[in-house]
Design a protein around this motif. Sequence first.
Motif, PDB file in Angstrom:
ATOM      1  N   UNK A  26       0.830  -1.198   0.000  1.00  0.00           N
ATOM      2  CA  UNK A  26       0.000   0.000   0.000  1.00  0.00           C
ATOM      3  C   UNK A  26       0.865   1.248   0.000  1.00  0.00           C
ATOM      4  N   UNK A  27       1.949   1.206   0.776  1.00  0.00           N
ATOM      5  CA  UNK A  27       2.870   2.342   0.834  1.00  0.00           C
ATOM      6  C   UNK A  27       3.553   2.541  -0.520  1.00  0.00           C
ATOM      7  N   UNK A  30       1.087   3.993  -3.005  1.00  0.00           N
ATOM      8  CA  UNK A  30       0.793   5.397  -2.730  1.00  0.00           C
ATOM      9  C   UNK A  30       1.952   6.294  -3.153  1.00  0.00           C
ATOM     10  N   UNK A  31       3.181   5.844  -2.880  1.00  0.00           N
ATOM     11  CA  UNK A  31       4.344   6.653  -3.262  1.00  0.00           C
ATOM     12  C   UNK A  31       4.450   6.780  -4.782  1.00  0.00           C
ATOM     13  N   UNK A  33       2.042   6.435  -7.004  1.00  0.00           N
ATOM     14  CA  UNK A  33       0.909   7.196  -7.512  1.00  0.00           C
ATOM     15  C   UNK A  33       1.101   8.700  -7.280  1.00  0.00           C
ATOM     16  N   UNK A  34       1.528   9.067  -6.076  1.00  0.00           N
ATOM     17  CA  UNK A  34       1.649  10.495  -5.796  1.00  0.00           C
ATOM     18  C   UNK A  34       2.844  11.102  -6.537  1.00  0.00           C
ATOM     19  N   UNK A  37       1.642  11.790  -9.906  1.00  0.00           N
ATOM     20  CA  UNK A  37       0.725  12.918  -9.881  1.00  0.00           C
ATOM     21  C   UNK A  37       1.472  14.249  -9.790  1.00  0.00           C
ATOM     22  N   UNK A  38       2.476  14.294  -8.920  1.00  0.00           N
ATOM     23  CA  UNK A  38       3.218  15.538  -8.748  1.00  0.00           C
ATOM     24  C   UNK A  38       4.000  15.866 -10.019  1.00  0.00           C
ATOM     25  N   UNK A 105      10.383  14.410   5.168  1.00  0.00           N
ATOM     26  CA  UNK A 105       9.303  14.712   6.099  1.00  0.00           C
ATOM     27  C   UNK A 105       8.567  13.452   6.540  1.00  0.00           C
ATOM     28  N   UNK A 106       8.669  12.385   5.737  1.00  0.00           N
ATOM     29  CA  UNK A 106       8.001  11.147   6.139  1.00  0.00           C
ATOM     30  C   UNK A 106       8.804  10.385   7.196  1.00  0.00           C
ATOM     31  N   UNK A 107      10.114  10.642   7.238  1.00  0.00           N
ATOM     32  CA  UNK A 107      10.969   9.894   8.161  1.00  0.00           C
ATOM     33  C   UNK A 107      10.639  10.183   9.621  1.00  0.00           C
TER      34      UNK A 107
END
Lengths: 271, 252
Positions: A26-27, A30-31, A33-34, A37-38, A105-107
């Motif tokens: 899932x992670x 999501x990574x 996909x985003x 998108x960016x 920022x995710x860390x």
Amino acid sequence: MIAFPISAAPRPVPARRPRPGAHPLGLVWTLVRTDFKVRYHGTVAGFLWALLKPFTMFVVLLGVFSFVFASDRHYKINLIVALFLWDFFAEATKVGLTSLHAKGYLLTKARFPSWILVVTSVSNAVITLGVFSVVIVAFLGLAGRPPSLAGLGFFILYLGQYLLMVVGFSLATSVLFLRYRDLNQVWEVVSQAGFFVAPIIYPLGILPERLHFYLYVWPPTPVIQFSRMVLVDGVLPSTRAHLFLAGVTAVTLAAGILIFRRHAPRAAEYL
Amino acid sequence: MAIVSLRGIGKSFRIPSVRRDTVREHVFGLLHPRRFEELRVLDGVDLDVRAGETLGIMGRNGSGKSTLLKIVSGIYQPDRGEVRVAAAVTPILELGVGWNPELNAIDNIYLIGSVMGLALSEIRSAIDEILSFADLERFANLELRHYSSGMAARLAYSVAFKAVREILVLDEIFAVGDAGFRARCHQRYRELSAAGHTVILVSHEPYTIASFCHRAVLLEGGRIAMDDRAERVAEAYLRLLGGAAPAVPAPA
Ligand SMILES: Nc1ncnc2c1ncn2[C@@H]1O[C@H](COP(=O)(O)OP(=O)(O)OP(=O)(O)O)[C@@H](O)[C@H]1O
Ligand SMILES: [Mg+2]
């Protein structure tokens, strides 16, 4: 320490809760996909624009160099194969190098396997390369010169090894970049020079044989040359050549993993 | 039984007297050996937190509270000592920096949620609840770069409260948001605590510590200088800072 009794009675343990890394797929999704998108504003048109970049390069370079290398029958097709392979390398290493910093920022959100951030950062480049590979193979088929099944298999193998090399490079440089903040500029210079070291706009044959070995040490060179051989010329590189590529891949990946494992636990302190 | 147990935790940061952060500086700096100042932030911290307990941590600015929380959360590694954490930790630290500004609230929720260990299906079904807790339904499709800092912080709490695992670690949590949102946070916090979650809470607010925690510690000089009932530690903290100690209410 002063000990004292806790007034509250023992309470029930909460129900099963999520654990970091419990759903790595899932992670990853999501990574990817985003990132897509960016990078492309979430539109197909945005993605097509990205494909246009190497094509524009192709048209411009073709305009100039097809005269220089007019005697080379396969110059055009060799050029575009190399340009896309190069574009993958340049793009993926550039993004991979800054991946931990960009996603830092995710860390601080949770403890989770941070290599996922680095490995997924190359996904956009992989998608572009995948689309191009399908297009070029289809084109060769329509032009009446489809690559053999074995040739196709080896081409996919080269792409896989290419990807592993880029991942190894990204793992190592993403943690080092946190300490050496101009590493991306250093790499930009190396990468720019590397465009000319790899036989992209010129056939390798125009250089003296004794230089070839040095060019092959630069990872894009063997991938580009071998891909041209199986796709365009319809010949297979020697076993020795294959072992060489496998060796370079293994060393790059192993070095990347070692460097990453050494520095990643303290990555958050350097953000 | 201790759910978090710290023994002799030491943590230093190397503060370069001459800071070198680039390859260029390293290459040109080879002639001069690099000098470091060792900043000892934590120096032998022993701490046990029992399951279901709410522990407050107080201390001056720079006394190492956030560093300690990051060590408990596994985000920083200690230099010395032993960290034993027997359950999963959800840290809520450094709000407002945890976003991709190019993405809207929904995609950011997916990112943070999946990093925190939620399955995509869990996130999908929780999106509405997360947005409504933060009172941001209207802004669901707005990129985070256009959010006000208070709105971004509200979203951060909202996601984290949804993803809470056994142990909740909070740094200065009640400092942001407007009064209405703060009240909702307090409410949610009490629910979590009542449901049996262990909570470790850093705050400079004696009232917050006294009213939300069973027990508190005072961090001073890299060690636990005091470990007592929350309201006593809150008073000691005020004395330490040289302020008069106003009456601190007993925990509710
Ligand atoms: N990654 C880092 N690199 C270098 N120094 C650091 C790092 N993290 C923290 N420090 C230093 O450690 C000390 C303690 O920082 P910390 O953030 O833990 O303090 P704090 O108790 O949370 O303070 P505050 O009350 O202001 O939040 C500070 O002097 C800070 O400069
Ligand atoms: Mg702090």
